[in-house]
Design a protein around this motif. Structure first.
Motif, PDB file in Angstrom:
ATOM      1  N   LEU A  75      -3.809  13.218  17.038  1.00 45.71           N
ATOM      2  CA  LEU A  75      -4.171  12.076  16.578  1.00 45.71           C
ATOM      3  C   LEU A  75      -4.230  12.040  14.972  1.00 45.71           C
ATOM      4  CD1 LEU A  75      -4.901   9.085  17.324  1.00 45.71           C
ATOM      5  CD2 LEU A  75      -7.357   9.584  17.068  1.00 45.71           C
ATOM      6  N   ASP A  76      -4.948  13.063  14.488  1.00 42.18           N
ATOM      7  CA  ASP A  76      -5.047  12.986  12.957  1.00 42.18           C
ATOM      8  C   ASP A  76      -3.687  13.335  12.275  1.00 42.18           C
ATOM      9  OD1 ASP A  76      -7.751  12.805  12.960  1.00 42.18           O
ATOM     10  OD2 ASP A  76      -8.047  14.987  12.722  1.00 42.18           O
ATOM     11  N   LEU A  77      -2.710  13.723  12.855  1.00 41.20           N
ATOM     12  CA  LEU A  77      -1.448  14.309  12.564  1.00 41.20           C
ATOM     13  C   LEU A  77      -0.611  13.204  12.616  1.00 41.20           C
ATOM     14  CD1 LEU A  77       0.542  16.651  11.697  1.00 41.20           C
ATOM     15  CD2 LEU A  77       1.149  16.862  14.013  1.00 41.20           C
ATOM     16  N   LEU A  78      -0.576  12.266  13.794  1.00 40.20           N
ATOM     17  CA  LEU A  78       0.250  11.349  13.869  1.00 40.20           C
ATOM     18  C   LEU A  78      -0.105   9.908  13.255  1.00 40.20           C
ATOM     19  CD1 LEU A  78       1.111  11.720  17.754  1.00 40.20           C
ATOM     20  CD2 LEU A  78       2.474  12.441  15.715  1.00 40.20           C
ATOM     21  N   THR A  79      -1.264   9.696  12.884  1.00 38.49           N
ATOM     22  CA  THR A  79      -1.941   8.345  12.755  1.00 38.49           C
ATOM     23  C   THR A  79      -1.198   7.929  11.284  1.00 38.49           C
ATOM     24  OG1 THR A  79      -3.731   8.547  13.792  1.00 38.49           O
ATOM     25  CG2 THR A  79      -3.958   7.150  11.893  1.00 38.49           C
ATOM     26  N   PRO A  80      -1.261   8.971  10.150  1.00 37.73           N
ATOM     27  CA  PRO A  80      -0.530   8.445   9.014  1.00 37.73           C
ATOM     28  C   PRO A  80       1.035   7.981   9.152  1.00 37.73           C
ATOM     29  CG  PRO A  80      -1.725  10.494   8.574  1.00 37.73           C
ATOM     30  CD  PRO A  80      -1.575  10.111  10.322  1.00 37.73           C
ATOM     31  N   TYR A  81       1.592   8.892  10.071  1.00 36.94           N
ATOM     32  CA  TYR A  81       3.142   8.557  10.380  1.00 36.94           C
ATOM     33  C   TYR A  81       3.277   7.379  11.099  1.00 36.94           C
ATOM     34  CZ  TYR A  81       7.981   9.447  12.100  1.00 36.94           C
ATOM     35  OH  TYR A  81       9.098   9.276  12.458  1.00 36.94           O
ATOM     36  N   VAL A  82       2.530   7.023  12.001  1.00 38.63           N
ATOM     37  CA  VAL A  82       2.556   5.868  12.743  1.00 38.63           C
ATOM     38  C   VAL A  82       2.318   4.651  11.743  1.00 38.63           C
ATOM     39  CG1 VAL A  82       1.535   4.276  14.816  1.00 38.63           C
ATOM     40  CG2 VAL A  82       2.239   6.604  15.049  1.00 38.63           C
ATOM     41  N   GLY A  83       1.350   4.640  11.010  1.00 38.82           N
ATOM     42  CA  GLY A  83       0.944   3.806   9.943  1.00 38.82           C
ATOM     43  C   GLY A  83       2.161   3.506   9.174  1.00 38.82           C
ATOM     44  N   ARG A  84       2.662   4.475   8.528  1.00 34.86           N
ATOM     45  CA  ARG A  84       3.765   4.349   7.645  1.00 34.86           C
ATOM     46  C   ARG A  84       5.108   3.609   8.382  1.00 34.86           C
ATOM     47  NH1 ARG A  84       3.529   9.720   6.562  1.00 34.86           N
ATOM     48  NH2 ARG A  84       5.621   9.985   7.403  1.00 34.86           N
ATOM     49  N   LEU A  85       5.120   3.849   9.573  1.00 31.11           N
ATOM     50  CA  LEU A  85       6.089   2.999  10.303  1.00 31.11           C
ATOM     51  C   LEU A  85       5.935   1.563  10.635  1.00 31.11           C
ATOM     52  CD1 LEU A  85       7.405   5.686  12.778  1.00 31.11           C
ATOM     53  CD2 LEU A  85       8.823   4.803  11.101  1.00 31.11           C
ATOM     54  N   CYS A  86       4.711   1.428  10.988  1.00 28.28           N
ATOM     55  CA  CYS A  86       4.309   0.050  11.570  1.00 28.28           C
ATOM     56  C   CYS A  86       3.945  -0.890  10.394  1.00 28.28           C
ATOM     57  CB  CYS A  86       3.065   0.171  12.379  1.00 28.28           C
ATOM     58  SG  CYS A  86       3.374   0.909  14.041  1.00 28.28           S
ATOM     59  N   GLY A  87       3.431  -0.479   9.430  1.00 28.24           N
ATOM     60  CA  GLY A  87       2.821  -1.419   8.431  1.00 28.24           C
ATOM     61  C   GLY A  87       4.077  -2.260   7.660  1.00 28.24           C
ATOM     62  N   PRO A  88       5.230  -1.603   7.127  1.00 25.36           N
ATOM     63  CA  PRO A  88       6.178  -2.530   6.687  1.00 25.36           C
ATOM     64  C   PRO A  88       7.046  -3.421   7.858  1.00 25.36           C
ATOM     65  CG  PRO A  88       6.544  -0.247   6.099  1.00 25.36           C
ATOM     66  CD  PRO A  88       5.271  -0.169   7.082  1.00 25.36           C
ATOM     67  N   ILE A  89       6.976  -3.194   8.981  1.00 24.22           N
ATOM     68  CA  ILE A  89       7.602  -3.721   9.959  1.00 24.22           C
ATOM     69  C   ILE A  89       6.499  -4.990  10.520  1.00 24.22           C
ATOM     70  CG2 ILE A  89       8.503  -3.901  12.371  1.00 24.22           C
ATOM     71  CD1 ILE A  89       9.085  -0.868  11.797  1.00 24.22           C
ATOM     72  N   ALA A  90       5.361  -4.570  11.101  1.00 25.07           N
ATOM     73  CA  ALA A  90       4.290  -5.856  11.313  1.00 25.07           C
ATOM     74  C   ALA A  90       3.452  -6.291  10.414  1.00 25.07           C
ATOM     75  CB  ALA A  90       3.437  -4.994  12.362  1.00 25.07           C
ATOM     76  N   LEU A  91       3.576  -5.934   9.071  1.00 25.42           N
ATOM     77  CA  LEU A  91       2.977  -6.384   7.658  1.00 25.42           C
ATOM     78  C   LEU A  91       1.647  -6.372   7.988  1.00 25.42           C
ATOM     79  CD1 LEU A  91       5.596  -9.353   6.868  1.00 25.42           C
ATOM     80  CD2 LEU A  91       5.297  -6.780   5.966  1.00 25.42           C
ATOM     81  N   GLN A  92       0.847  -7.773   8.083  1.00 28.80           N
ATOM     82  CA  GLN A  92      -0.815  -7.750   8.095  1.00 28.80           C
ATOM     83  C   GLN A  92      -1.113  -7.429   9.506  1.00 28.80           C
ATOM     84  OE1 GLN A  92       1.300 -10.527   7.479  1.00 28.80           O
ATOM     85  NE2 GLN A  92       0.790 -11.927   8.797  1.00 28.80           N
ATOM     86  N   ASP A  93       0.045  -7.281  10.360  1.00 30.99           N
ATOM     87  CA  ASP A  93      -0.655  -6.779  11.791  1.00 30.99           C
ATOM     88  C   ASP A  93      -0.232  -5.367  11.810  1.00 30.99           C
ATOM     89  OD1 ASP A  93      -1.564  -9.372  12.488  1.00 30.99           O
ATOM     90  OD2 ASP A  93       0.401 -10.050  12.755  1.00 30.99           O
ATOM     91  N   GLY A  94       0.319  -4.710  10.664  1.00 34.63           N
ATOM     92  CA  GLY A  94       0.483  -3.178  10.937  1.00 34.63           C
ATOM     93  C   GLY A  94      -0.612  -2.432  11.421  1.00 34.63           C
ATOM     94  N   PRO A  95      -1.944  -2.323  11.210  1.00 32.11           N
ATOM     95  CA  PRO A  95      -2.889  -1.660  11.622  1.00 32.11           C
ATOM     96  C   PRO A  95      -3.113  -1.750  13.154  1.00 32.11           C
ATOM     97  CG  PRO A  95      -3.779  -2.526   9.492  1.00 32.11           C
ATOM     98  CD  PRO A  95      -2.356  -3.170  10.073  1.00 32.11           C
ATOM     99  N   ASP A  96      -2.956  -3.057  13.442  1.00 33.04           N
ATOM    100  CA  ASP A  96      -3.035  -3.295  14.920  1.00 33.04           C
ATOM    101  C   ASP A  96      -1.625  -2.689  15.927  1.00 33.04           C
ATOM    102  OD1 ASP A  96      -5.259  -4.879  14.695  1.00 33.04           O
ATOM    103  OD2 ASP A  96      -4.350  -6.760  14.565  1.00 33.04           O
TER     104      ASP A  96
END
Length: 171
Positions: free
Chosen positions: A30-51
């Motif tokens: 989880l610690d390994l994947l969380t930043p990677y997943v966040g970098r992918l989701c943030g620019p696509i989902a914008l304000q909903d990136g964390p969700d």
């Protein structure tokens, strides 16, 4: 580059341990994947990136037992993260839009804010193709497979996304 987080034998052992239910391995993964997943989701989902990132991580850990080849972990996670980000962004687009909040970015904060502002104006499909091609550096074939659309559709979306980005940027 996501594979820089762990060498292949260590990653394989970590994934196998997590698949067997080792809680320490699950937490480390989880610690390994969380930043990677966040970098992918943030620019696509914008304000909903964390969700979107949270939803993607839930899917990843629910389906972790289905991953046969641990060396393919980051590619497998990328598919899930992008699909969840697009799904969450589309769902959010149908809802009342919220004001844009901070999206993780490196470097100049004003430039990052300007880029976020422009990205917000693009559709989730256009944001996804831009992120995968321009940030992740994937080729059109990989983007096509990841998004589940034909390569000509990827090229069309990329062309339109870049054109709309430049137009919104003012160039």
């Amino acid at each position: 580059m996501p594979t820089a987080h762990a060498d292949p034998p260590e990653l394989t052992a970590l994934v196998r341990s997590a698949q067997r239910g080792d809680r320490m391995a699950v937490q480390e993964l989880l610690d390994l994947l969380t930043p990677y997943v966040g970098r992918l989701c943030g620019p696509i989902a914008l304000q909903d990136g964390p969700d979107a990132a949270q939803e993607a991580l839930i899917v990843v850990f629910r389906r972790l037992g289905q991953l046969r080849e641990p060396a393919a972990l980051f590619g497998w996670v990328r598919v899930i993260a992008v699909r969840e980000a697009v799904r969450v962004a589309r769902a959010a687009a149908r809802a009342v839009p919220d004001p844009l909040e901070d999206v993780p970015a490196k470097g100049d904060p004003q430039l990052a804010a300007d880029v976020r502002d422009v990205l917000e104006r693009l559709s989730p499909a256009h944001r996804a193709v831009l992120v995968l091609r321009d940030l992740e550096g994937l080729d059109e074939h990989a983007v096509s497979a990841l998004l589940g659309v034909p390569e000509p559709t990827v090229r069309t979306r990329l062309f339109r996304a870049r054109r709309n980005f430049r137009k919104a940027w003012g160039h």
